[in-house]
Scaffold this motif. Structure first.
Motif: not given
Length: 538
Positions: A75, A78, A122, A146, A163, A166-167, A170
């Motif tokens: 994260i 990212y 975030w 976070y 998600l 994001v993974r 990132g």
């Protein structure tokens, strides 16, 4: 007006959330402990009805106490691209290629994100410690985390595809931002203790690329395509039921660019290099532990595999006994426990399991590279396809490789002396390292002409030395053949003489036997005559 209201509600929600956090901190500090439970329970229920937003926290340390969360780091990578453009307070996170800084948002800073038209927030948080105490590790109440905030009507999209997005993003950003490193394995006795690891890294900034490698263009292109195909082959390897790894055997004379090829692989793939020194690995168990501790996107290298260990698994008992006797008589080795003096017990079977056994599937996207100067010395089981999938011979410098070196070292594409060099390279063997050394200017006044002439002179010298060596080898071979011929003729002559001698002795024995019989016959006749003369009748 409706759009303005739509944008104000999330911001108002964020303010309410921050106020709620402050109120909760005050509540935890000053309210009696006995009443906290019931009040917290009903307050959270009431807050859930009024507040339309969902929050997810991602702690820096989760699971194992001393292990940093991989998801937190993903994260952080990212958000680094958004932090540099949106956040007002930043901190330097890392250095990329010793040139540019990688920035991340500072603690208690917020940035916004958008996914499929959905707006998200975030926030980076770090709670101050409640009590001051000395510790090597962060206290549980001061760890960073976070916090992701989004409207509850988007729960399914955020929990699912966002998600995952994001993974993946990132991880890709982390790979592109990271500084490549070269690792060496530590001895097992150094694996314990504070911040002890099995691998020790240094920054790896080798400038070699496939554009600068002196090799035939066709062969170079084949290797590059193979590497790129491997890096994109996760689904393909899963489909065929094989671990996502690939083995490369680099072999050829010294100075042909095996180590440079490894550096070029690292730069092309953006992989770290793990230089495995087998002589410091005590046994097969430690070898497996090193493999497990090696991450994905790594090149595991064992250089000079033919010289690393006696991989037959056999040990000479007499030598072991002598070593043990020496250790018993050495007080320093006694104090150290003899750890450093013990030979490695890594066997061929253990190494085969390391590169192609069930343990090789513990991880993915790994390249295993063996280098050797003498491929004939290696056990066929070690280099068969499936273990060392691609065999790459790095041989002496050819004309195409020379042109690459001339472009790299002298910035020239053609020259009137190229024809002579092409002819000489076809008549003698010279490694790319030797060619490059002759092409490198030794002073500011040296130009392309002098460097090319120096190379021609070196090639002619090497050609003459090769001719003299070949003649010497032919002379020695002729002398050896003449010697063997003379020895053979002498042996034949000796065998012939021995045969003649044996025949002569056999003949003499026969003649002697005949003489004995004749003598006996003669003696018998004489006796009869003497009897008659004396009147004796038999």
């Amino acid at each position: 007006m409706m759009m303005m209201m739509g944008e104000m509600w999330p911001q108002l929600g964020s303010v309410i959330a921050n106020f709620a956090m402050f109120a909760y901190a005050m509540f935890q500090q000053y309210f009696p402990y006995q009443l906290r439970g019931p009040i917290e329970k009903y307050t959270q229920k009431l807050f859930g009805y009024v507040y339309p937003y969902i929050q997810i926290s991602f702690d820096e340390y989760s699971g194992e106490w001393f292990k940093r969360s991989e998801l937190f780091a993903t994260i952080q990578s990212y958000l680094s691209t958004k932090s540099s453009t949106e956040a007002k307070r930043l901190k330097a996170q890392d250095v990329k290629d010793s040139k540019s800084l990688v920035l991340a948002m500072d603690d208690n800073e917020e940035v916004t994100d958008e996914f499929q038209g959905i707006k998200l927030w975030w926030a980076s948080r770090k709670n101050p410690p409640k009590q001051s105490s000395f510790s090597f590790y962060p206290q549980s109440d001061e760890k960073r985390h976070y916090k992701l905030t989004f409207h509850r009507r988007h729960r399914d999209i955020i929990m699912g595809s966002y998600l995952d997005h994001v993974r993946k993003q990132g991880k890709a950003i982390a790979v592109s931002n990271r500084q490549r490193k070269l690792y060496i394995n530590n001895p097992a006795q150094n694996w314990s203790g504070y911040k002890a690891t099995k691998w020790s890294p240094v920054v790896f900034e080798h400038p070699a690329t496939f554009e600068t490698i002196a090799m035939e263009p066709k062969k170079k292109e084949e290797i590059v395509n193979d590497l790129i195909k491997f890096s994109k082959g996760k689904d393909y390897y899963a489909k065929i039921g094989k671990a996502w790894k690939r083995g490369y055997l680099l072999y050829g004379p010294p100075g042909t660019g095996k180590s440079t090829m490894i550096a070029a692989m690292s730069n092309l793939m953006n992989y770290d290099v793990y230089d495995l020194e087998l002589t410091t690995v005590k046994n097969n168990t430690e070898l497996r532990k090193l493999l497990i501790d090696t991450p994905n996107k790594a090149i595991i290298v064992i250089e000079d595999i033919d010289c690393s260990l006696d991989l037959t698994g056999q040990r000479k008992k007499k030598k072991e006994k002598d070593d043990e006797d020496k250790e018993e008589n050495d007080p320093i080795k006694k104090m150290r426990g003899g750890e450093e003096s013990k030979p490695s017990e890594v066997t061929l079977s253990g190494l085969l399991n390391f590169i192609d056994g069930i343990w090789s599937a513990c991880g993915g996207e790994r390249i295993i590279v063996f280098t050797t100067n003498y491929v004939d010395k290696l056990d066929p089981a070690l280099i068969r396809r499936g273990r060392m999938d691609k065999h790459i011979e790095l041989s002496y410098c050819c004309y195409e490789a020379f042109k690459v070196l001339a472009r790299n070292y002298l910035d020239i594409e053609s020259h009137e002396l190229f024809g002579t060099i092409e002819r000489l390279l076809g008549e003698t063997n010279m490694t790319p390292a030797d060619v490059a050394e002759n092409l490198m200017p030794k002073s500011d006044i040296e130009g392309a002409d002098s460097c090319l002439k120096a190379l021609i002179e070196a090639l002619e010298t090497a050609k003459e030395e090769a001719r003299v060596k070949a003649e010497e080898e032919m002379r020695l071979k002729a002398e050896e053949e003449a010697k063997l011929k003379a020895e053979k003729e002498a042996k034949l002559k000796e065998e012939e003489e021995a045969k003649l001698k044996a025949e002569k002795e056999e003949k003499e024995k026969v003649e002697s036997a005949k003489d004995v019989v004749k003598c006996k016959l003669c003696n018998g006749t004489s006796a009869k005559q003497d009897g008659k003369e004396n009147g004796v009748i038999h």
